[in-house]
Design an enzyme around this catalytic site. Structure first.
Site, PDB file in Angstrom:
ATOM      1  CE  LYS A 488      -0.185  -0.189   5.009  1.00  5.92           C
ATOM      2  NZ  LYS A 488      -0.801  -0.866   6.119  1.00  5.92           N
ATOM      3  CE1 TYR A 715      13.295  32.300   1.759  1.00  2.00           C
ATOM      4  CE2 TYR A 715      13.466  29.906   1.771  1.00  2.00           C
ATOM      5  CZ  TYR A 715      13.221  31.089   1.102  1.00  2.00           C
ATOM      6  OH  TYR A 715      12.903  31.059  -0.224  1.00  2.00           O
TER       7      TYR A 715
HETATM    8  C1  PLP Z   1      -0.130  -1.691   6.879  1.00  2.00           C
HETATM    9  C2  PLP Z   1      -0.776  -2.864   7.407  1.00  2.00           C
HETATM   10  C3  PLP Z   1      -0.037  -3.999   7.774  1.00  2.00           C
HETATM   11  C4  PLP Z   1       1.461  -4.055   7.759  1.00  2.00           C
HETATM   12  O1  PLP Z   1       1.998  -3.539   8.960  1.00  2.00           O
HETATM   13  P1  PLP Z   1       3.573  -3.493   9.189  1.00  2.00           P
HETATM   14  O2  PLP Z   1       3.724  -3.042  10.589  1.00  2.00           O
HETATM   15  O3  PLP Z   1       4.125  -2.530   8.212  1.00  2.00           O
HETATM   16  O4  PLP Z   1       4.061  -4.860   8.962  1.00  2.00           O
HETATM   17  C5  PLP Z   1      -0.725  -5.135   8.137  1.00  2.00           C
HETATM   18  N1  PLP Z   1      -2.080  -5.137   8.177  1.00  2.00           N
HETATM   19  C6  PLP Z   1      -2.816  -4.058   7.862  1.00  2.00           C
HETATM   20  C7  PLP Z   1      -4.287  -4.147   7.913  1.00  2.00           C
HETATM   21  C8  PLP Z   1      -2.186  -2.882   7.461  1.00  2.00           C
HETATM   22  O5  PLP Z   1      -2.927  -1.821   7.145  1.00  2.00           O
END
Ligand code: PLP
Length: 821
Positions: A488, A715
């Site tokens: 994702k 800045y």
């Molecule tokens: C992002 C996510 C994960 C992965 O989590 P990590 O800590 O990056 O391994 C697992 N399950 C769900 C539902 C997520 O949204």
């Protein structure tokens, strides 16, 4: 000049049992069922211990392979195949290679050390190749598997072998020594750091030195062995070099930089000699000194050595995957060309799914040790086998052997400029293009013409490390547990189909994205794995189903709308994934809703529950372990309830990255691997072998300025130096994701290995760093924002956030470059 052994002879060399059914001849050793080019003459070693070896044997068999080395006591239903049965398949591979090696009485240089093995091996090759036909490891094939495969290439045309050996723990080097049987040893840089696989630096050194047990000559840094007792034989002649000790055979006493090159003077056999190294960075200089010492030890004259070293060229062992013009993807491997690395690069090309069309631009290949006819016959065979659709050959020899190639589209050019002049007419568009050329063809010009211009801040993604991390977690899984890779948010900032493709090729079971659009991008990039969409938007259900994406259903509204949509679209049994809220209180059905949910699902023919899952809120944190246990309990109960109502099986999963190692009993049917893939895991110590950050964010210096103590920087005049000093302006700012919070000395960047703090506020597109302590920095020099040394975790700590945020903040305008070694 291919080797060939009757299978019956192989059987006796490796001491195998089993009947010979087919009297085949073996010339190819295979360890990967996805890389078969000459099945009839291949011997497949069923090495896999992690995954089911049977599966790979069946794949290889289906591709035509009929000779297998397998572990004792396994039954296979393949009547026309030879099964050679042994206790240890890897040992059999090594034994066969060792036997092959002992058939050739040629000098062999064995190279090992903690750093620089591959560079030194490649440079020795560059330096010595005018004198004979040299065989060496392809790329950095220096492992327990890579070494035997490398040694297997030796044939009677070779006059010298150069093989590197890499080990990671005890009792490995003896095995590699037996395969390489080096007569000359070369020890490269030895780090003093105590590595994961060894109790101490001394142990590590002792293990590495085992490569040299039977060498008659050993080249090493005097300083490293000065106070060390070794088991080397007394008749081994040592040739030593040093920058400190006069008693070394080669004593380097003066080092200066002259117009970008490194000028060394040394004492050798009581006279002063010199050497000009065309590199400035310290690692390269040390590697070059090792090569210099090796040449002198092998009786090259100082003048000859100097002249050849001055012409050394940079070694790039990696394939780079970049975005090209006209929607092309470019695989850049423009610096070396031989048949082994061509095969590796073509494999990488054929793994790419983002475009249908695959194109190879290839120059003449030199120094193959084969006749031209045989060389290009093999090349043509490979090209056809890997389904290259368009072949562009450059150079007189390829032109001469045109007739051997049989590819749908072919173009031939006499030289690189002719290709460049014609480039526009080739209409390269929406294809994956592999650029592979011998150095003298200067294919970097071809690459420059085809690659999209990058602003000089790039995020490099190491696909080998990605794979290493995946395998690290796989090794922690209970048998049969599946992996859902979380890609994702642009794979946590690291890319889309490029990573997904690697994960697909390496057989993860599921992918997960946040939104439908992300899933569509993956499908359009050729990803066929099942994909879960965690936040499906009801307005996009048509697209979701058209692209065969599987929704997470976390509420009655979502379920209701999906069922309505399915009904209208006349879809039945569509795979969905039910999310249970066990304590995160973000998304998901709660305890009291499960019964109603069951009622709705029971009578529903439109959806099919593929999995039920939940998410742990603090799988990495000991202080919340009781809460985690509670979550697991609620999850168990919900799953049991739903299973009873539905009457069919579905997968269950709750573990994210840190859950995998900390909660092995909660792996259920699948785990959801996220940040660990990218090399970050709060539950795993950063030194643990096997887990590596995959991303390097780097930029360059745009200007260097001398500054007086009272002057201000940036800045609002927030920055200044305590004393007079030097600052560098670098090409990264908050619009690239280098947040303002890093300003005014909070953040640091690595310049030539030294940490340089920021000075003043971070601007939109650039910022300033204090380089007073880093000598000789000039415009264009590289600056590292994060990598394996300065890790993402450290940046997160600097500004009080978590690594996830650092990674996903890197803006899209920062070009991603993927490499694979
Ligand atoms: C992002 C996510 C994960 C992965 O989590 P990590 O800590 O990056 O391994 C697992 N399950 C769900 C539902 C997520 O949204």
């Amino acid at each position: 000049m291919q080797n060939s052994y009757p299978v019956s002879e192989v059987k006796s060399i490796i001491n195998a049992s089993g009947d010979i059914i087919n009297h085949n001849s073996i010339s190819v050793l295979l360890t990967d069922s996805r890389r078969i080019t000459n099945p009839a003459a291949s011997l497949f070693f069923a090495l896999s211990d992690r995954r089911n070896g049977h599966e790979f044997i069946a794949d290889a068999y289906a591709s035509g392979v009929r000779n297998f080395v397998v572990k004792q006591q396994q039954a296979f239903m393949m009547p026309d195949a030879n099964f050679l049965m042994v206790d240890n398949v890897l040992a059999a591979l090594q034994k066969l290679a060792a036997h092959h090696r002992s058939q050739f009485n040629i000098p062999v240089i064995g190279v090992t050390g903690s750093n620089g093995k591959t560079i030194v091996k490649e440079w020795l090759y560059q330096l010595m190749c005018p004198d004979g036909n040299i065989v060496r490891n392809p790329k950095s094939y220096n492992s327990q598997i890579g070494v035997p495969l490398s040694v297997w290439q030796i044939n009677e045309t070779h006059t010298l072998g150069i093989f590197e050996a890499g080990i990671s723990t005890y009792n490995e080097m003896d095995l590699l020594e037996a395969v390489i049987q080096p007569s000359i040893g070369v020890l490269t840089h030895m780090g003093t750091a105590h590595d994961e696989g060894f109790k101490s630096a001394e142990d590590k050194l002792a293990e590495k030195l085992k490569l040299f047990t039977n060498c008659s000559l050993l080249v090493h840094n005097y300083d490293v062995l000065v106070n060390v007792k070794t088991d080397l034989k007394t008749e081994t002649r040592c040739f030593t070099w040093s920058r400190k000790f006069k008693q070394a055979d080669l004593y380097v006493f003066s080092e200066t930089v002259i117009s970008g090159k490194y000028y060394l003077r040394a004492m050798y056999k009581d006279s002063e000699i010199e050497c000009l190294i065309p590199f400035r960075n310290q690692a390269a200089v040390e590697n070059a000194i090792v090569c210099w010492a090796t040449m002198l030890a092998m009786d090259y004259s100082p003048a000859d050595a100097d002249e050849r070293i001055e012409r050394l060229t940079a070694v790039s062992m990696r394939l780079e995957l970049k975005n090209g013009i006209n929607d092309c993807s470019i695989i850049d491997d423009s610096y070396n060309s031989d048949i082994q690395s061509l095969e590796i690069a073509l494999n990488f090309l054929s793994q790419q799914n983002q475009h249908q069309k695959k194109t190879l631009i290839l120059s003449d290949i030199f120094q193959s040790g084969l006749s031209q006819q045989e060389l290009y016959t093999q090349v043509a065979h490979l090209v056809k086998d890997k389904q290259v659709e368009r072949f562009i050959g450059v150079g007189p020899s390829i032109n001469e052997h045109k007739a051997l190639f049989n590819v749908p589209k072919m173009h031939f050019y006499a030289d690189t400029s002719a290709l460049l002049r014609d480039m526009a007419k080739l209409h390269l568009r929406s294809e994956t293009i592999l650029i592979k050329g011998s150095r003298s063809f200067e294919f970097e010009k071809v690459s420059r013409a085809l690659v999209q211009k990058a602003h000089e801040t790039v995020l490099e993604i190491n696909l080998n490390s990605l794979l290493g991390n995946l395998n690290f977690y796989r090794s922690k899984l209970n048998p049969g547990v599946k992996v859902m890779a979380m890609v994702k948010a642009f794979s946590y900032g690291s890319g889309t189909f490029e990573l997904a493709n690697m994960l697909q090729y390496n057989k993860v079971d599921y992918l997960a994205v946040a939104y439908t659009d992300e899933g569509i991008d993956l499908r359009e990039g050729g990803i066929t794995l099942p994909i879960v969409v965690l936040n499906p938007e009801p307005l996009a259900y048509d697209k979701l189903t058209a692209y065969k994406l599987e929704p997470e259903i976390y509420s009655f509204t979502l379920l209701d709308e999906f069922v309505k949509y399915a009904q209208e679209a006349e879809i039945t049994n569509y795979p969905i994934h039910i999310k249970i809220d066990t304590g995160m209180h973000r998304l998901g059905f709660e305890d009291l809703e499960i019964e109603t949910l069951c009622d709705l699902l029971e009578i529903n023919k439109y959806v099919n529950v593929r999995s039920v899952f939940s998410h742990l809120v603090a799988s990495d944190a000991e202080q919340h372990d009781l809460f985690t246990l509670k979550q697991i309990g609620i999850f168990d109960k919900a799953c049991a309830q739903i299973e009873e109502a539905l009457g069919y099986h579905f997968m269950r999963h709750i573990s994210n990255t840190s859950g995998i190692t900390r909660w092995p009993n909660a792996q259920y049917d699948m785990v959801r691997l996220g940040i660990g893939l990218y090399g970050v895991d709060a539950a795993v110590s950063p030194d643990e072998a096997g887990l590596k950050p995959i991303a390097t964010l780097k930029t360059t210096v745009s200007q260097v300025k001398k500054l007086l103590a009272n002057e201000t920087v940036g800045y609002n005049r927030n920055g200044s130096l305590k004393n007079d000093g030097v600052i560098a302006t670098v090409r990264i700012g908050y619009a690239d994701g280098y947040l303002r919070a890093f300003g005014n000395g909070v953040g640091t960047m690595l310049v030539n290995g030294v940490l340089a703090p920021t000075v003043g506020n971070i601007s939109m597109d650039m910022c300033m760093i204090d380089i007073t302590e880093v000598p000789n920095i000039k415009e264009g020099d590289e600056v590292i924002v994060f990598n394996e040394q300065q890790r993402i975790e450290e940046l997160a700590r600097q500004i009080g956030t978590i690594p996830y945020e650092i990674l996903t903040n890197i803006s899209h305008r920062v070009k991603r470059v993927y490499f694979y070694e």
